[in-house]
Motif scaffolding. Structure first.
Motif, short mmCIF file in Angstrom:
data_model
loop_
_atom_site.label_atom_id
_atom_site.label_comp_id
_atom_site.label_asym_id
_atom_site.label_seq_id
_atom_site.Cartn_x
_atom_site.Cartn_y
_atom_site.Cartn_z
N ALA A 276 0.79 -1.26 0.05
CA ALA A 276 0.00 -0.19 0.20
C ALA A 276 0.77 1.24 0.15
CB ALA A 276 -0.92 -0.08 1.20
N LEU A 277 1.80 1.23 0.81
CA LEU A 277 2.81 2.49 0.70
C LEU A 277 3.55 2.54 -0.60
CD1 LEU A 277 4.29 1.82 4.24
CD2 LEU A 277 2.86 3.63 3.76
N ALA A 278 3.85 1.57 -1.14
CA ALA A 278 4.53 1.64 -2.47
C ALA A 278 3.35 2.03 -3.43
CB ALA A 278 5.04 0.35 -2.82
N LEU A 279 2.42 1.89 -3.37
CA LEU A 279 1.20 2.49 -4.28
C LEU A 279 0.75 3.81 -3.87
CD1 LEU A 279 -1.05 -0.53 -4.94
CD2 LEU A 279 0.65 0.21 -6.36
N GLY A 280 1.37 4.73 -2.97
CA GLY A 280 1.44 6.08 -2.70
C GLY A 280 0.53 6.34 -1.61
N ALA A 281 0.15 5.46 -0.45
CA ALA A 281 -0.25 5.61 0.65
C ALA A 281 0.86 6.21 1.50
CB ALA A 281 -1.03 4.59 1.35
N ARG A 282 0.41 7.12 2.33
CA ARG A 282 1.11 7.91 3.42
C ARG A 282 1.38 7.10 4.70
NH1 ARG A 282 1.60 13.52 3.31
NH2 ARG A 282 1.76 14.33 0.79
N ALA A 283 -0.13 6.28 5.08
CA ALA A 283 0.15 5.42 6.14
C ALA A 283 -0.92 4.50 5.86
CB ALA A 283 -0.37 6.21 7.27
N VAL A 284 -1.06 3.44 6.77
CA VAL A 284 -2.35 2.14 6.42
C VAL A 284 -2.66 1.99 7.88
CG1 VAL A 284 -2.14 -0.04 5.63
CG2 VAL A 284 -0.48 1.19 4.56
N GLY A 285 -4.03 1.63 7.56
CA GLY A 285 -4.90 1.48 8.69
C GLY A 285 -5.38 -0.13 8.68
N ALA A 286 -5.74 -0.55 10.07
CA ALA A 286 -6.07 -2.06 9.93
C ALA A 286 -7.22 -2.04 11.08
CB ALA A 286 -5.23 -2.91 10.23
N SER A 287 -8.23 -2.76 10.81
CA SER A 287 -9.19 -2.88 11.75
C SER A 287 -9.57 -4.52 12.12
CB SER A 287 -10.66 -2.23 11.41
OG SER A 287 -10.42 -0.84 11.04
N GLY A 288 -10.15 -5.12 11.26
CA GLY A 288 -10.43 -6.67 11.39
C GLY A 288 -9.32 -7.50 12.01
N PRO A 289 -8.07 -7.31 11.71
CA PRO A 289 -7.10 -8.35 12.19
C PRO A 289 -6.74 -7.81 13.77
CG PRO A 289 -6.44 -7.58 10.08
CD PRO A 289 -7.59 -6.57 10.51
N PHE A 290 -6.76 -6.60 13.78
CA PHE A 290 -6.61 -6.02 15.42
C PHE A 290 -7.79 -6.46 16.22
CE2 PHE A 290 -3.67 -2.31 13.65
CZ PHE A 290 -2.69 -3.35 13.45
N LEU A 291 -8.86 -6.28 15.70
CA LEU A 291 -10.10 -6.77 16.60
C LEU A 291 -10.24 -8.21 16.86
CD1 LEU A 291 -12.84 -5.76 17.87
CD2 LEU A 291 -13.97 -6.51 15.54
N THR A 292 -9.82 -8.94 15.97
CA THR A 292 -9.89 -10.40 16.10
C THR A 292 -8.72 -10.89 17.28
OG1 THR A 292 -10.65 -10.82 13.85
CG2 THR A 292 -9.63 -12.50 15.01
N THR A 293 -7.70 -10.21 17.10
CA THR A 293 -6.46 -10.33 18.13
C THR A 293 -6.90 -10.19 19.36
OG1 THR A 293 -4.74 -10.25 16.26
CG2 THR A 293 -4.29 -10.18 18.45
N LEU A 294 -7.69 -9.05 19.57
CA LEU A 294 -7.92 -8.46 20.86
C LEU A 294 -8.89 -9.32 21.33
CD1 LEU A 294 -7.93 -6.21 23.03
CD2 LEU A 294 -9.57 -4.80 21.52
N LEU A 295 -10.11 -9.47 20.83
CA LEU A 295 -11.05 -10.59 21.34
C LEU A 295 -10.66 -11.91 21.57
CD1 LEU A 295 -14.12 -9.47 19.14
CD2 LEU A 295 -13.39 -8.67 21.19
#
Length: 358
Positions: A276-295
């Motif tokens: 994603a960074l190589a395609l031009g994003a300044r930063a990258v967000g995640a939700s599902g993987p982090f929620l799953t790990t937390l729960l």
């Protein structure tokens, strides 16, 4: 009712990420267009690990890492606990964090305590408040003030609202609403999708409305058409599952469209962050993987998860010879499969001048 809906979202999202992404026995894996982004391996491109910096700039502020915890939840006692734990993990790892939609707080100020732990547990971190495009300028100022937020994230979600049993059905005024909010608040406004992608045309329009950045938030991760369809008495919108642009496709479509880009949606591992960074994003967000790990494992497990991702991201930048996240945009990337076809059909990047070749 809102609290029940938010709890339903968490339950269904967790189920989607723990069971819905597994391929059937003997069947093909679930497609993700990040797999169609490939780095050209240059065996002498590597650098020294100690020269790598993960710092990036967003909204005029330096972030220590190009990774953030994206919007998830809030509005019920259970989701308040989740927000608290996410904020603890963000504090321990240095990640910026966005709250879930604060619409419940605007309807019922008593739900404020399900959002305020984000700032309380991450007092010095970069926090994004989150609202929908229906909010008034005064409501936007209230949301920002509640969290002493560094930025305001406005989510747009026409597909989700269409499938949601109690969803909105009028969208024509959203652009005007976004413009009014952007002019009314004292912090940068970021507009994001909720997993269906922002096209280049949309990003250009957002730039004209005074928005400071766009999170393309493409398909490939949590599918809110699927979630809302699961909440209907008759799940008759199954044909909308998978609707929209993937995150890589949205990044390609929105390059050079007038706004800094963030990327989320379908991010599964550090290689996807690097892509994603190589395609031009300044930063990258995640939700599902982090929620799953937390729960499934708690705060400590989530801290280990994030720490491992950052360590691996550093390793990948080292072997690619990219001393900073921005430098990844100079790496040679090949597009394959359906993503290549999309790029050709849309007449997008087709030369190696920008590091991307189809």
């Amino acid at each position: 009712m809102t609290g029940d809906r938010k709890d339903d979202h968490v339950r269904l999202a967790h189920a989607q990420h723990t069971t819905g992404t597994e391929p059937p026995p003997g069947g093909p894996p679930t497609p993700n267009q990040f797999d169609e982004v490939r780095f050209v391996h240059h065996a002498l491109a590597g650098t020294d690990r100690e020269k790598i910096s993960l710092a990036t700039r967003f909204a005029g502020v330096e972030w220590p890492v190009p990774l953030y915890i994206n919007a998830m939840t809030g509005g019920s006692p259970r989701t308040g606990e989740i927000n608290r734990d996410l904020a603890v993990a963000a504090r321990e790892t240095g990640l910026p964090i966005a709250t879930g939609s604060m619409s419940p707080y605007l309807k019922d100020p008593g739900t404020a305590s399900t959002f305020t732990p984000v700032r309380r547990e991450h007092p010095d971190g970069f926090v994004l408040a989150n609202l929908n495009a229906e909010a008034t300028p005064e409501q936007a100022r209230r949301a920002v003030g509640l969290l002493d937020a560094n930025a305001l994230q406005i989510h747009i979600n026409t597909v989700q609202e269409t499938v949601m049993p109690e969803g909105d059905r009028s969208f024509a005024h959203w652009a005007t609403g976004i413009e009014r909010i952007a002019a009314a608040v004292d912090v940068p406004v970021v507009v994001k999708e909720v997993g269906f992608g922002l096209s280049g045309r949309t990003v250009r329009e957002l730039a004209s409305l005074g928005v400071r950045a766009a999170d393309v938030a493409g398909s490939g991760g949590t599918d809110f058409a699927r979630i809302e369809n699961g909440r209907r008495n008759r799940p008759d919108y199954a044909y909308l599952e998978g609707w929209g642009l993937s995150t890589p496709a949205a990044l390609l479509d929105a390059r050079d469209c007038g706004l800094p880009l963030l990327a989320s949606g379908g991010v599964r591992n550090p290689l996807d962050i690097t892509r994603a960074l190589a395609l031009g994003a300044r930063a990258v967000g995640a939700s599902g993987p982090f929620l799953t790990t937390l729960l499934d494992g708690g705060v400590d497990a989530l801290v280990r998860h994030i720490t491992t991702w950052l360590d691996h991201l550093t390793s990948l930048m080292t072997l690619l010879g990219a001393h900073s996240p921005d430098a990844l945009a100079d790496c040679d990337v090949l597009l394959t499969g359906s993503l290549r076809a999309f790029s050709l059909d849309r007449d997008l990047v087709t030369t190696a001048e920008k590091g991307v070749t189809v």
